[in-house]
Write an enzyme that holds these catalytic residues in place. Structure first.
Site, short mmCIF file in Angstrom:
data_model
loop_
_atom_site.label_atom_id
_atom_site.label_comp_id
_atom_site.label_asym_id
_atom_site.label_seq_id
_atom_site.Cartn_x
_atom_site.Cartn_y
_atom_site.Cartn_z
N GLU A 1 1.45 10.09 12.34
CA GLU A 1 0.85 11.40 12.12
C GLU A 1 1.90 12.32 11.50
OE1 GLU A 1 -2.54 13.85 12.17
OE2 GLU A 1 -2.31 11.71 12.59
N GLU B 1 0.27 18.66 3.83
CA GLU B 1 1.14 17.49 3.84
C GLU B 1 0.82 16.55 2.68
OE1 GLU B 1 0.70 18.52 8.39
OE2 GLU B 1 -0.20 16.63 7.72
N ASP C 1 -4.24 16.70 15.43
CA ASP C 1 -3.89 15.61 16.34
C ASP C 1 -5.13 15.08 17.04
OD1 ASP C 1 -1.06 15.89 15.85
OD2 ASP C 1 -1.15 17.71 17.06
#
Length: 491
Positions: free
Chosen positions: A290, A321, A476
């Site tokens: 992750e 990201e 998450d």
């Protein structure tokens, strides 16, 4: 009314069965059931139809994980309003400016404003230990400040532990407060325990919130810390050593972004050591990484090309990201400075395909084991897999989108009065001239699929919470839920 509801439920189960157990059944069977669902749509909203259609396809995998090991970043999160904390610190509104490392309260204010104006999440290291501790004290004592489990690994572990049939091992720097906050089902190696907690400060902002001339277009958060244990990934070797006894079905890694606070020389050396430890994980155990917000292009490039990506089976990341990854490695659309509103689905797909081609299994079977990328942004998710390596991914991407709505609103089920659909209803599958297909989304067919070479893409919208209770850990939770509904295909 109850008869109609029963019919919808039965048809939903039938559609789910077909999606899960035999994607190769005649298209007429799927079309017939889908048409039946359409006939029963009545006058419900598009959000209600999408939620009901998700329920039809979210089915558990045939072979479920029984033991998952998660590491290695963990901390205690102090969550509060960013604007209110900055005001309490005596800071005035002003112009925003990004800082790769925060060295003062002024840097903190400018970086917060910068990302607040973008409505984007970010995470930064605060280099001055004493100054950080003073700010942390002010934050934890501020009325209304909330204390939670923090760190990607701990948050993923908490989400996985909500499944009563799953045993979770969490390894990270776990102090007394964090240990107290963790789910009772989570096992912690004794070597992970330490006397002092690591604290991260999460400054939240709401959609439309204003401070001076700045206005947030969407809700998100700015995270900063002076975190030495996680920054050095001190627990990685302990984590890998614990796997032999625990014998997990799946390993979930996070925390590489925390190394940005170190010197380039220390970081490069530590990354080599980290890669060596990860390579010791038995090859028959799938590894998911992750990612989190980063600003150092050399570190990101090394993670992708030289160190970590070749050791992975699966990757989770968001729009910030993803863009930074392609910028760091001169990938497709790397000249794009930032997303202009909702990330273009075609551009996202191009970058994901490039990641899998660069680091995953090629069409002739060569390459590393990276065969799955789960991308999540506020309005939609895309899950891409190399054919033949993963199963139940329609359910996985839908489950990830559904949990985004419930977790953001802090509800067990989707509250239709509090969610809204803002995803693109029409999009192209590539941002270039090649491989372009135009897709019109139908909420009664909640996951759109398309192929590019040996890669299959799965797209579904998100029902956005209009008044989010908490944005920290949402990515998450999404990745954890997607993994819960995933399984490795038999090779």
């Amino acid at each position: 009314m109850w008869k109609k509801a029963l019919c919808v439920a039965v048809l939903a189960l039938a559609v789910g069965y077909i999606y899960h157990f035999d994607a190769g059944l005649p298209g007429a069977a799927v079309d017939y059931l889908s048409e039946s669902l359409r006939d029963l749509r009545g006058t419900t909203s598009v959000e209600q139809r999408l939620a009901a259609a998700w329920d039809a396809v979210i089915v558990p995998p045939v072979k479920q994980w029984t033991k998952v090991a998660v590491g290695v970043n963990a901390c205690v999160d102090v969550v509060l309003s960013g604007v209110k904390l900055l005001q309490a610190l005596g800071l005035n509104p002003g112009d925003g400016r990004d800082h790769e490392v925060l060295r003062s309260r002024a840097d903190l204010k400018e970086a917060f404003v910068h990302f607040m104006e973008k409505g984007a999440a970010a995470e930064r290291f605060f280099s001055d230990k004493e100054a950080f501790q003073a700010i942390a004290r002010a934050a934890s004592e501020y009325p209304g400040a909330q204390i939670y489990v923090g760190g990607n690994a701990a948050l993923i572990g908490q989400k996985l532990a909500s499944n009563p049939n799953l045993t979770v091992l969490l390894c990270g720097p776990i102090g007394p407060k964090l240990h107290e906050l963790l789910d009772e089902q989570i096992a912690v190696p004794p070597e992970s325990l330490q006397e002092v907690d690591e604290f991260h400060l999460i400054l939240e902002f709401k959609a439309g919130e204003e401070w001076g001339r700045s206005r947030a277009p969407s809700a998100s958060r700015f995270i900063f810390s002076h975190d030495v244990s996680n920054g050095a990934m001190n627990m990685l070797e302990v984590f890998v050593a614990s796997l032999e006894e625990f014998q997990p079905d799946l390993v979930v890694l996070s925390g590489l972004h925390m190394m940005e606070g170190q010197s380039p020389e220390t970081r490069e050396s530590r990354l080599r050591e980290a890669a060596a430890s990860i390579s010791d994980i038995p090859s028959d155990i799938p590894v998911h990484l992750e990612l989190a917000s980063m600003v150092d292009r050399d570190l990101m490039n090394n993670i992708m090309h030289q160190q970590v990506f070749p050791l992975l089976n699966s990757l989770g990341l968001n729009e910030q990201e993803l863009l930074f990854l392609t910028q760091s490695s001169s990938g497709p659309h790397s000249s794009l400075a930032s997303w202009n509103g909702i990330p273009d689905v075609g551009v996202v797909s191009d970058i994901i395909y490039w990641i899998l081609q660069e680091n995953g299994r090629t069409e002739d079977g060569r390459g590393s084991d990276l065969t799955r990328v789960h991308f999540h942004t506020l309005t939609y998710h895309v899950l891409a897999t190399v054919d033949g390596y993963w199963a139940n991914q329609v359910a996985a991407v839908a489950a990830g989108a559904r949990v985004a709505a419930t977790q953001a609103c802090a509800t067990e089920d989707i509250d239709m009065s509090r969610v809204v659909l803002k995803a693109p209803m029409e999009f192209t599958t590539s941002g270039s001239d090649d491989h372009v297909t135009k897709i019109s989304f139908n909420p009664l067919e909640p996951v759109s699929l398309w192929k590019r070479g040996t890669v299959t893409f799965h797209y579904t919208p998100v029902l956005i919470c209009k008044d989010p209770v908490r944005t920290v850990g949402l990515g998450d939770a999404i990745s954890a839920q997607g993994l819960l509904f995933s399984e490795m295909a038999q090779q």
